[in-house]
Scaffold this motif. Structure first.
Motif, PDB file in Angstrom:
ATOM      1  N   THR A   1      -1.723   3.511  -9.993  1.00 37.44           N
ATOM      2  CA  THR A   1      -2.221   2.320 -10.692  1.00 37.44           C
ATOM      3  C   THR A   1      -1.350   2.000 -11.897  1.00 37.44           C
ATOM      4  O   THR A   1      -1.027   0.828 -12.154  1.00 37.44           O
ATOM      5  N   PHE A   2      -0.948   3.031 -12.643  1.00 39.00           N
ATOM      6  CA  PHE A   2      -0.047   2.796 -13.770  1.00 39.00           C
ATOM      7  C   PHE A   2       1.308   2.261 -13.277  1.00 39.00           C
ATOM      8  O   PHE A   2       1.844   1.307 -13.836  1.00 39.00           O
ATOM      9  N   ILE A   3       1.852   2.856 -12.226  1.00 42.43           N
ATOM     10  CA  ILE A   3       3.127   2.405 -11.679  1.00 42.43           C
ATOM     11  C   ILE A   3       3.020   0.963 -11.212  1.00 42.43           C
ATOM     12  O   ILE A   3       3.936   0.146 -11.442  1.00 42.43           O
ATOM     13  N   SER A   4       1.939   0.627 -10.568  1.00 41.78           N
ATOM     14  CA  SER A   4       1.760  -0.728 -10.062  1.00 41.78           C
ATOM     15  C   SER A   4       1.754  -1.750 -11.190  1.00 41.78           C
ATOM     16  O   SER A   4       2.409  -2.801 -11.099  1.00 41.78           O
ATOM     17  N   ARG A   5       1.026  -1.460 -12.248  1.00 39.23           N
ATOM     18  CA  ARG A   5       0.979  -2.397 -13.385  1.00 39.23           C
ATOM     19  C   ARG A   5       2.311  -2.463 -14.120  1.00 39.23           C
ATOM     20  O   ARG A   5       2.755  -3.551 -14.523  1.00 39.23           O
TER      21      ARG A   5
ATOM     22  N   TYR B   1       5.350  -3.203 -10.727  1.00 34.74           N
ATOM     23  CA  TYR B   1       5.211  -4.044  -9.531  1.00 34.74           C
ATOM     24  C   TYR B   1       4.177  -5.155  -9.676  1.00 34.74           C
ATOM     25  O   TYR B   1       3.662  -5.655  -8.673  1.00 34.74           O
ATOM     26  N   GLY B   2       3.894  -5.543 -10.890  1.00 34.91           N
ATOM     27  CA  GLY B   2       3.015  -6.686 -11.108  1.00 34.91           C
ATOM     28  C   GLY B   2       1.587  -6.471 -10.652  1.00 34.91           C
ATOM     29  O   GLY B   2       0.849  -7.434 -10.421  1.00 34.91           O
ATOM     30  N   GLY B   3       1.175  -5.225 -10.495  1.00 37.43           N
ATOM     31  CA  GLY B   3      -0.211  -4.934 -10.143  1.00 37.43           C
ATOM     32  C   GLY B   3      -0.571  -5.158  -8.692  1.00 37.43           C
ATOM     33  O   GLY B   3      -1.761  -5.115  -8.345  1.00 37.43           O
TER      34      GLY B   3
ATOM     35  N   THR C   1       0.849  -1.194   0.000  1.00 37.56           N
ATOM     36  CA  THR C   1       0.000   0.000   0.000  1.00 37.56           C
ATOM     37  C   THR C   1       0.880   1.238   0.000  1.00 37.56           C
ATOM     38  O   THR C   1       1.758   1.375   0.855  1.00 37.56           O
ATOM     39  N   GLN C   2       0.654   2.095  -0.965  1.00 36.83           N
ATOM     40  CA  GLN C   2       1.396   3.358  -1.023  1.00 36.83           C
ATOM     41  C   GLN C   2       0.454   4.505  -0.725  1.00 36.83           C
ATOM     42  O   GLN C   2      -0.730   4.460  -1.045  1.00 36.83           O
ATOM     43  N   ARG C   3       1.001   5.573  -0.108  1.00 40.58           N
ATOM     44  CA  ARG C   3       0.176   6.698   0.311  1.00 40.58           C
ATOM     45  C   ARG C   3       0.681   8.034  -0.245  1.00 40.58           C
ATOM     46  O   ARG C   3       0.221   9.073   0.174  1.00 40.58           O
ATOM     47  N   ARG C   4       1.638   8.003  -1.147  1.00 36.17           N
ATOM     48  CA  ARG C   4       2.205   9.246  -1.682  1.00 36.17           C
ATOM     49  C   ARG C   4       1.477   9.719  -2.925  1.00 36.17           C
ATOM     50  O   ARG C   4       1.098  10.877  -3.036  1.00 36.17           O
ATOM     51  N   MET C   5       1.305   8.838  -3.910  1.00 34.72           N
ATOM     52  CA  MET C   5       0.836   9.245  -5.237  1.00 34.72           C
ATOM     53  C   MET C   5      -0.673   9.180  -5.361  1.00 34.72           C
ATOM     54  O   MET C   5      -1.327   8.356  -4.720  1.00 34.72           O
TER      55      MET C   5
END
Length: 444
Positions: A239-243, A246-248, A229-233
């Motif tokens: 969501t784009f960064i995660s996909r 970081y594999g979503g 869980t990230q709280r900065r962006m």
């Protein structure tokens, strides 16, 4: 009669002066006696506590029945107390003189003692070994931050001095800095009589990656904790960064962003491919010089001149030092002084670990053959994009970026373009410039 004499004396200049001096002298005497009495009070209290009986102001003891022997014994005891007090004062003076002589070197000695008793010590990996203050110290527990950027030789320095250790980092962001000579040496290794093929591969892997990344792959899930869980962006960016990186698996807990005067999404892209190639193309300073892009620098400067007031906490990140220098010069002209610019413009490496409300990232590269250079190191783009807290604005030539000869980078740009078309805000540079200048059809 005396009063008349005093009147006559007062009227005489010499007599008046003498009378004034006498009064002043009497005043000084009274003040001195008062001060002496105050000074004597602690000594009188000590003498009484020592058994000498109450000491009266005139120096006599208060014992009415005490004989001559008691008086002599009392004064002998007082003398011993006074001599002890004098000896103590003399000893303190000697110690004070010695301390003053040692002041130039006592500072380091004192620091070393303080460090030895400290609960927490902060230092760089190399500093644990090179700082004299930390010499000879072992640690119960070491926490190594930004471990994904630390090469194995540097990481070993704190680890061999600690009984337990925790490594904290992100191997999807900046890798360790690799000296060119070391990189060439590692690439030149070949299997032979001294090195097996496995040894060559292991050595090249140790040189090219952080030990944090290598351990992450083989240490086992029971020894690692992954941030989920990230709280900065803002959620759109995250969501784009995660996909993409970081594999979503990365979830978001973010309060969201308020209305923006220009962009409709926290993830925005200003595309310069709507300009003719001569206007948008990169330039190189000399045969081996840095790369810069005048159109991007002017566009970013104009954007911040009108837009930074909405996001006062801002930063511009670009991949090339030459572009950093061009942007700083351009922004100083537009914003009026280096104070608001120097610390807000830099390369990706300079902003690792930082965060701002507004992040503007300029890709800089713009050419006919899709050459993107070290932009193909996707971890750098990950670092740049994840610095934002409110708004991310990307500026670049999507035509060049989308035709990159690096497969991984080209695929990432394709995914970015798809995200922009659904939940992002993709604008042409001419449209943005028109908004900035406030006149339809305005061109550079």
């Amino acid at each position: 009669m005396l009063e008349r004499v005093m009147v006559l004396v007062t009227r005489d200049s010499t007599g008046g002066r003498l009378l004034a001096e006498r009064e002043y002298a009497w005043g000084r005497r009274e003040r001195a006696l008062t001060q002496a009495m105050r000074t004597a009070e602690p000594l009188r209290a000590q003498l009484e506590l020592a058994g000498c009986g109450p000491v009266l102001p005139d120096g006599a003891t208060g014992s009415a029945a005490g004989g001559e022997a008691d008086g002599v014994a009392g004064w002998e005891q007082r003398e011993r107390i006074l001599l002890d007090a004098v000896e103590l004062a003399r000893t303190r003076a000697i110690l004070l003189d010695d301390w003053r002589d040692r002041i130039p070197t006592a500072d380091e000695e004192l620091k070393h003692e303080l460090v030895g008793y400290a609960d927490v010590i902060a230092a760089t990996c190399i500093g644990v070994s090179t700082k004299k203050l930390l010499s000879g110290l072992d640690f119960d527990f070491a926490i190594v931050d930004e471990a994904g950027q630390i090469a194995l030789p540097d990481l070993l320095v704190p680890l061999v001095r600690a009984r337990r250790a925790v490594l904290v980092g992100d191997h999807k962001q900046l890798p360790p800095y690799l000296d060119n000579d070391v990189a060439q040496w590692a690439q030149g290794l070949v299997p032979g009589t001294d090195l097996s093929a496995a040894a060559v591969a292991e050595t090249q892997d140790i040189v090219g990656r952080s030990e944090f990344e290598r351990l992450f792959e083989r240490i086992g899930a029971e020894h690692g904790v992954t941030l989920t869980t990230q709280r900065r962006m803002p959620a759109t960016v995250a969501t784009f960064i995660s996909r993409a990186f970081y594999g979503g698996v990365l979830a978001t807990d973010h309060p969201g962003t308020g209305p923006d005067p220009l962009f409709t999404s926290p993830l925005a892209f200003i595309d310069t491919s709507d300009r003719p190639p001569p206007q948008r193309s990169e330039t190189r300073a000399g045969a081996n010089g840095g790369i810069s892009n005048r159109l991007e620098a002017d566009l970013i400067a104009a954007l911040l001149a009108r837009y930074a007031g909405h996001h006062r906490d801002w930063a511009v990140i670009v991949p090339y030092r030459e572009q950093v220098q061009l942007l700083r010069r351009t922004l100083i002209r537009r914003l009026g002084g280096p104070g608001a610019v120097e610390d807000n413009v830099g390369t990706v490496d300079a902003f690792q670990g930082n965060e701002r409300d507004l992040i503007v990232y300029g890709f800089t590269r713009s050419n006919r053959d899709g050459t993107v250079g070290f932009l193909s190191e996707l971890r750098r783009l990950n670092v740049a994009m994840t610095r934002t807290r409110q708004q991310l604005v990307l500026v670049g030539d999507l035509d060049t970026l989308g035709r990159s000869r690096d497969d991984g980078f080209r695929d990432l740009v394709g995914e970015l373009r798809a995200t922009l078309s659904t939940v992002g805000d993709l604008r042409g540079s001419r449209e943005i410039e028109t908004w900035l200048h406030g006149a339809a059809g305005s061109t550079r």
